[in-house]
Motif scaffolding. Sequence first.
Motif: not given
Lengths: 523, 250
Positions: A407-408, A411-412, A415, A418-419, B80, B82, B86, B88-89, B162
């Motif tokens: 899902l992450a 979405a992006d 990011v 980066a996670m 980090r 942003f 950013r 995950f909406p 997060r």
Amino acid sequence: MTSTDTGSTTGVRGPVTRARRSARSVLSVRSVRRVPGAVLVLAGALSPWASVVLPGGAYPDLATLHLFDAPHLVTGFRLHLVLLGLAALLPRAARPAGAGVLIIAFVHTAFLAALGAVSFGGPVALAGGALLVWQGRREPAPRWPLPGRAVVWPALAAAFAGLLWLVSATLTAGGQSRATNPHGGAEFLAFLGFAVALLGILSAYGVLAWLSALAERHRTFSVAVLLGCAMLLPLTGAGTGYWMTVASTIGVYAATAIGLNIVVGLAGLLDLGYVAFLGIGAFTAANLAHTVPFPVAALAGAVAAGLLGVVVGAPTLRVRGDYLAIVTLAFGEIFFRAAQNDLGGLTGGANSIPGIPPITLFGQAFDRPVGALPAGFLYYALTVLMVAGAMAVLANLKHSRTGRAWLAISADEDVARAMGVHTGRAKILAFLVGATLAGLAGAVFAHKLGTVGYESFDFSESVTLLAAVILGGMGTVPGAVVGASLLFVLPEKLREFSDYRLMLFGLALILIMRLRPKGLVSS
Amino acid sequence: MTLTAQGVSMAFGGLLALDDVSLTVPERRVVGLIGPNGAGKTTLFNCLTGLYAPTSGLVLLNGRPLPPDPAEAARGGIARTFQNIRLFPELSALDNVLVGRHTRIRQGLLAALLRGPGFRRSEAEAVERARAELAFVGLDPAGRAPAGSLAYGDQRRLEIARALAGDPSVLMLDEPTAGMNATETAAVRELIAAIRERGIAVVVIEHDTKFIFSLCDHVHVLVRGRLLVDGPPEAVRADARVIEAYLGAA
């Protein structure tokens, strides 16, 4: 500040105010506005519809109404109109009921017009439906508290029994084919309108949300009851060999769509060649059918498709979005052309692979009836289990580290990296799991049909599967099943509209995307 | 754990965005990075988080070169946020934090499918930790609301939660107070102090020099890709070159 005020007010005279308010909402000027619409709907339902006697008998059930000597003879779509007209008197039900009336009346009026008959009841009911939609109130659905244990089981059992009735009635609406019922397509579409209205009314009163919260809380029990209900389908009106075959075909596509939902709905990877994995599974099982028992062939089909999923997934890691769609589209086309040209003598080319034996377990061939149950029941039961298994895979993975990573990514992607998500690995895993499910479905598909040919796996099938996922609700567990059922039942039902089939299909897509942009089952 | 940059240069074609920059982020310290627009702050940030591989020079985490891969950097302990939020909406706040915990959760694919006791324990631990992080930054620990529906300031906090969920040793914040009012800024200052108390080093990029000078233990000033001055806040604030870089020559 205001909230404490209201709180104290309701604390003192809450019940009185509420009772007064509800009395007002039934009797107020606003509620009177719903009456003309409801009356028009009832009048439309009870008026004659066809101006001429149609070939194949009276339209659809009774050309002339026996309102006075036999009022119970109001059947079929007229009965639906009557029920919706009465339901429209409830304040929140007016809009969904009106919408259902519009669909039912429009379908029948248009169908009669196409046959050269003038409908009298139609315009009246249409006007009533429009009035209801216009005058009906649009309010947020009320939220109901979850009940204690004593109510849970009967409530869920009743809900699933209702669902079973809806599925059975939808499946059989309009009859088997044009030969037995010349108005079948129109009746089916009109029934869909009735079903939409029913679900809309339940949702407007918060019943659907309440039930799904209840089912979510008692998950194991719900799954058991749902499976039990699914197994009862052969005992309903859908319990003939024909409907069992239709239902198991839908099951095969539903399982495939769930696999695609993992790839597209969870991981966000747009795959336009997905039906190729169904094909790999089918051809693998077809080639092994005479040498190994079904479970082995099914496993081989799933593994072969899964491996191919990895093979396709790996080189596409460097492309995203539109470019990924083009690469997968090309892959689907490569598979299709290879199968068409009988590559390696594995697909039979234009001759297809005929004579695949039915699945046989413990001496029982799956295409024969068992006891009193109709032929095809075993295939139906098998696909029900397969769909349930695929749903469990989707649900369990969605609520895990892997599913959240997907899902992450969807979405992006940056990011997600980066996670700490290894996006490449996660994407290949999504392709692997999705393709494996499709491969398994393909093995069942091959045995069930007895013949596998390349033309079952062309681009339009991929598009239909994708449409099923998007219509049903991306990433939701029941979404792909709902979408696949709808999209694979429609062509079966709308044979007499075959000239307009694609147009109707497109119209349905546009309507659903306009009214429910997140799919029929949104999370 | 210390994060260091040694003579880092970064060129995009003919443009030298970073020119021989060295800095050290010691344990349990808040390090500020300021500079006018286009000074190369974000480029340096991206080098320190593994997003860019420097054209020359070294980025070391605890004496070992940082792999030029954000996922590996995160695994190594660098988290980090942003500059433009950013999140995950569509995911819930809790799920956002759980994604941040990704590298520290041990779950196989098969375990997730079968949902055995080991899987459930690992999932429960992850959820508990995610709730604790939500509470730490001052958000509702239930975290049911979709991240995109939260208020602006809460979204910034959620990004920090997060990032913290991955047990970082260095937390990199890219303009954490952008678009915030004075009260919200003060709350972020307290939050960063609390993060330092947990033993996590923090690197902050900011335009708000007042914020940086009141918060950081050490401040670096970057101008046109070069490190102009560095030192304790009082010394940097008084430095004539910094004043010139920001306000122009007198």
